[in-house]
Design a protein around this motif. Structure first.
Motif, mmCIF file in Angstrom:
data_model
loop_
_atom_site.group_PDB
_atom_site.id
_atom_site.type_symbol
_atom_site.label_atom_id
_atom_site.label_comp_id
_atom_site.label_asym_id
_atom_site.label_seq_id
_atom_site.Cartn_x
_atom_site.Cartn_y
_atom_site.Cartn_z
ATOM 1 N N UNK A 436 53.418 34.661 37.401
ATOM 2 C CA UNK A 436 53.912 34.935 38.751
ATOM 3 C C UNK A 436 52.809 35.391 39.702
ATOM 4 N N UNK A 437 51.549 35.387 39.228
ATOM 5 C CA UNK A 437 50.428 35.753 40.085
ATOM 6 C C UNK A 437 49.956 37.177 39.926
ATOM 7 N N UNK A 438 50.744 38.002 39.241
ATOM 8 C CA UNK A 438 50.325 39.383 39.015
ATOM 9 C C UNK A 438 49.185 39.442 37.992
ATOM 10 N N UNK A 439 48.371 40.476 38.114
ATOM 11 C CA UNK A 439 47.305 40.723 37.141
ATOM 12 C C UNK A 439 47.494 42.134 36.600
ATOM 13 N N UNK A 440 47.440 42.260 35.278
ATOM 14 C CA UNK A 440 47.639 43.551 34.632
ATOM 15 C C UNK A 440 46.411 43.933 33.819
ATOM 16 N N UNK A 441 46.135 45.228 33.776
ATOM 17 C CA UNK A 441 45.157 45.744 32.822
ATOM 18 C C UNK A 441 45.950 46.394 31.698
ATOM 19 N N UNK A 442 45.482 46.216 30.485
ATOM 20 C CA UNK A 442 46.215 46.755 29.341
ATOM 21 C C UNK A 442 45.245 47.261 28.286
ATOM 22 N N UNK A 443 45.728 48.164 27.470
ATOM 23 C CA UNK A 443 44.962 48.652 26.324
ATOM 24 C C UNK A 443 45.932 48.986 25.203
ATOM 25 N N UNK A 444 45.666 48.414 24.030
ATOM 26 C CA UNK A 444 46.468 48.665 22.831
ATOM 27 C C UNK A 444 45.499 49.095 21.735
ATOM 28 N N UNK A 445 45.578 50.348 21.324
ATOM 29 C CA UNK A 445 44.667 50.865 20.300
ATOM 30 C C UNK A 445 45.484 51.484 19.176
ATOM 31 N N UNK A 446 45.158 51.113 17.957
ATOM 32 C CA UNK A 446 45.855 51.695 16.809
ATOM 33 C C UNK A 446 44.843 52.207 15.797
ATOM 34 N N UNK A 447 45.166 53.314 15.189
ATOM 35 C CA UNK A 447 44.371 53.869 14.093
ATOM 36 C C UNK A 447 45.297 54.047 12.903
ATOM 37 N N UNK A 448 45.063 53.263 11.856
ATOM 38 C CA UNK A 448 45.848 53.391 10.637
ATOM 39 C C UNK A 448 46.999 52.421 10.501
ATOM 40 N N UNK A 449 47.266 51.600 11.509
ATOM 41 C CA UNK A 449 48.415 50.701 11.458
ATOM 42 C C UNK A 449 48.100 49.386 10.753
ATOM 43 N N UNK A 450 46.837 49.004 10.687
ATOM 44 C CA UNK A 450 46.471 47.754 10.031
ATOM 45 C C UNK A 450 46.801 46.541 10.881
ATOM 46 N N UNK A 451 47.009 45.407 10.217
ATOM 47 C CA UNK A 451 47.197 44.140 10.929
ATOM 48 C C UNK A 451 48.538 44.039 11.641
ATOM 49 N N UNK A 452 49.464 44.951 11.348
ATOM 50 C CA UNK A 452 50.773 44.879 11.994
ATOM 51 C C UNK A 452 50.692 45.042 13.505
ATOM 52 N N UNK A 453 49.613 45.674 13.973
ATOM 53 C CA UNK A 453 49.481 45.862 15.414
ATOM 54 C C UNK A 453 49.341 44.524 16.134
ATOM 55 N N UNK A 454 48.910 43.476 15.424
ATOM 56 C CA UNK A 454 48.780 42.162 16.057
ATOM 57 C C UNK A 454 50.125 41.657 16.569
ATOM 58 N N UNK A 455 51.200 41.989 15.857
ATOM 59 C CA UNK A 455 52.533 41.572 16.306
ATOM 60 C C UNK A 455 52.885 42.244 17.628
ATOM 61 N N UNK A 456 52.499 43.514 17.756
ATOM 62 C CA UNK A 456 52.743 44.216 19.012
ATOM 63 C C UNK A 456 51.901 43.618 20.132
ATOM 64 N N UNK A 457 50.655 43.278 19.834
ATOM 65 C CA UNK A 457 49.798 42.652 20.839
ATOM 66 C C UNK A 457 50.428 41.360 21.352
ATOM 67 N N UNK A 458 50.895 40.529 20.425
ATOM 68 C CA UNK A 458 51.536 39.264 20.817
ATOM 69 C C UNK A 458 52.775 39.511 21.671
#
Length: 466
Positions: A436-458
């Protein structure tokens, strides 16, 4: 396609994204879905922090545990990149100076060749050939007295605080010195012989790799298992076996003595140019009575930052940190001086958490930063016309290049972000360009969660883009 044309196209696309007027509608984030995922996958030992803002206004779109400080891994490169472009400038060039200890008589340079490094991490074999060509162009056909390397612009602490000692010898964790060659690393390619039990064939990249190699690798039917280790004489000992069913085994290693690496390789390159060098290869400061013959300059920092972020080249960030310390505090370049200047700069531009910058690349487990502060830095960089284009374009692009080439293919070209990984720490921060033309800045940081955080990123990035 010519690389310069590719770069021009990329910069044009970035400018279109960065300065595209925002659409009046506002993308909605399904908070319930995101919070449900987090509650099912996080705990006191599996922490995660998320922050999303509008790139234009800085207004919060979504947050969860966003003020918590985390180990950011390579997301630390976001902070060091922004600081470098601001404090040094996108046009800054690293320099390396070359001196002769005496005059040139009958084509022979006397008194030895002196090299003074100022932290350039980008000199490779092609640049050494250019340097040798410049020496030859001066009418020099021989050098008497040896090659001397002056690395005094940096201190003699070559590994950062908080770096795992087990990483030494790995290509991603090379010693950081004021004189570097080939990122202070090399590739060792080991190929199986046609006969079992016979030593394997070893090739190096660069081919001029000057350290002696003791090859104890043999060929067997079973799968490969090769070890590389330097001894006290800096000989590289290879042991184990390589499978006859595999074309080659490639090891990526760092070097134990970057000064010798540079000097010995330069000596070989000079010889190929018809310039014989007699004498030792040693570390020695440039004496006052020497005469400068030329200065080699790197590409502009704006271009170097591309390689730093897209390919996550750690030594670039560490060299940048030490150079910042040397230039801004008029002292020997060190992690202590450089990180002090960077932290002060980040506070000046609006980061107000209890963050701690221990190095440039994010290798140190002593780095701490919150998603809120990461997004603040991204927001400031996005709105700064002096650095925005170079910084945004330097980030890996989903489905296109760098460390995101094979990720988020459904969001191809709409995510510009830096990945990060250390054992127990994963991070992803950057920009999402919504349909829709919007631009967002984002940050997703996990310590101890392992590869499961990739699902949240997606999940989160799809919410933002669509």
């Amino acid at each position: 396609m010519d690389s310069r044309i590719k770069t021009l196209i990329l910069h044009t696309l970035v400018l279109l994204f960065v300065f595209l007027p925002a659409a009046p509608s506002h993308a909605e984030v399904n908070e319930k879905k995101i919070l449900s995922f987090i509650s099912k996958n996080s705990s006191s030992r599996k922490k995660i922090g998320v922050m999303v803002r509008s790139a234009d206004t800085g207004k919060t779109v979504f947050r969860y545990n966003s003020k918590e400080e985390f180990i950011p891994a390579s997301n630390n490169k976001i902070l060091s990149s922004i600081a470098a472009l601001s404090l040094l400038g996108k046009g800054f060039r690293f320099k390396t100076e070359f001196y002769l200890g005496g005059g040139i008589h009958s084509g022979v340079g006397h008194g030895g060749l002196y090299v003074k490094g100022f932290g350039d991490p980008t000199i490779d074999i092609e640049k050494l050939r250019e340097i040798a060509g410049r020496i030859k162009a001066l009418g020099i056909t021989g050098i008497e007295g040896g090659i001397y390397l002056d690395g005094s612009y940096f201190d003699d602490i070559h590994y950062g605080e908080g770096w795992d000692p087990e990483w030494r010898g790995k290509s991603f964790c090379p010693p950081v010195t004021a004189i570097s060659f080939n990122y202070n690393s090399a590739k060792i390619k080991i190929s199986a012989s046609r006969v079992q039990g016979v030593p394997a064939t070893v090739r190096t990249e660069p081919a001029e790799f000057p350290f002696p190699i003791k090859n104890r690798v043999s060929t067997k039917l079973k799968r490969s298992g090769v070890r590389a280790q330097y001894n006290e004489r800096n000989e590289l000992r290879l042991s184990g076996y390589v499978s006859s069913r595999k074309k080659a085994e490639t090891l990526e290693i760092s070097v134990p003595d970057p000064f010798f690496y540079f000097g010995a390789t330069l000596k070989q390159v000079l010889k190929k140019e018809g310039i014989e060098v007699s004498g030792p290869i040693e570390r020695r400061r440039v004496p006052r009575w020497t005469g400068k013959i030329f200065t080699h300059y790197s590409e502009p920092l704006g271009a170097i930052i591309h390689e730093y972020n897209k390919e996550s080249v750690n030594i670039i960030g560490e060299s940048i940190v030490k150079v910042i310390g040397a230039k801004h505090l008029n002292t020997q370049g060190s992690w202590k001086s450089g990180t002090h200047v960077i932290e002060n700069h980040l506070r000046r531009i609006g980061l107000n958490g209890n963050f701690s910058v221990a190095d440039g690349s994010g290798l140190s487990r002593l780095n701490r930063v919150s998603p809120e502060d990461i997004t603040e830095a991204l927001h400031v960089a996005y709105g700064d016309p002096d650095i925005s284009e170079e910084f945004v374009a330097s980030l890996p692009i989903a489905g296109v290049d760098g460390t995101l080439k094979k990720r988020f293919r459904a969001l191809k070209g709409r995510i510009y972000a830096k990945t990060g990984y250390l054992e127990g720490a994963r991070s992803l921060s950057g920009y999402a360009f919504a349909k829709n033309g919007r631009v967002y800045v984002f940050s997703i940081i996990s310590n101890g969660m392992g590869t499961r955080v990739k699902k949240l990123q997606n999940l989160l990035l799809r919410e933002l883009v669509y």
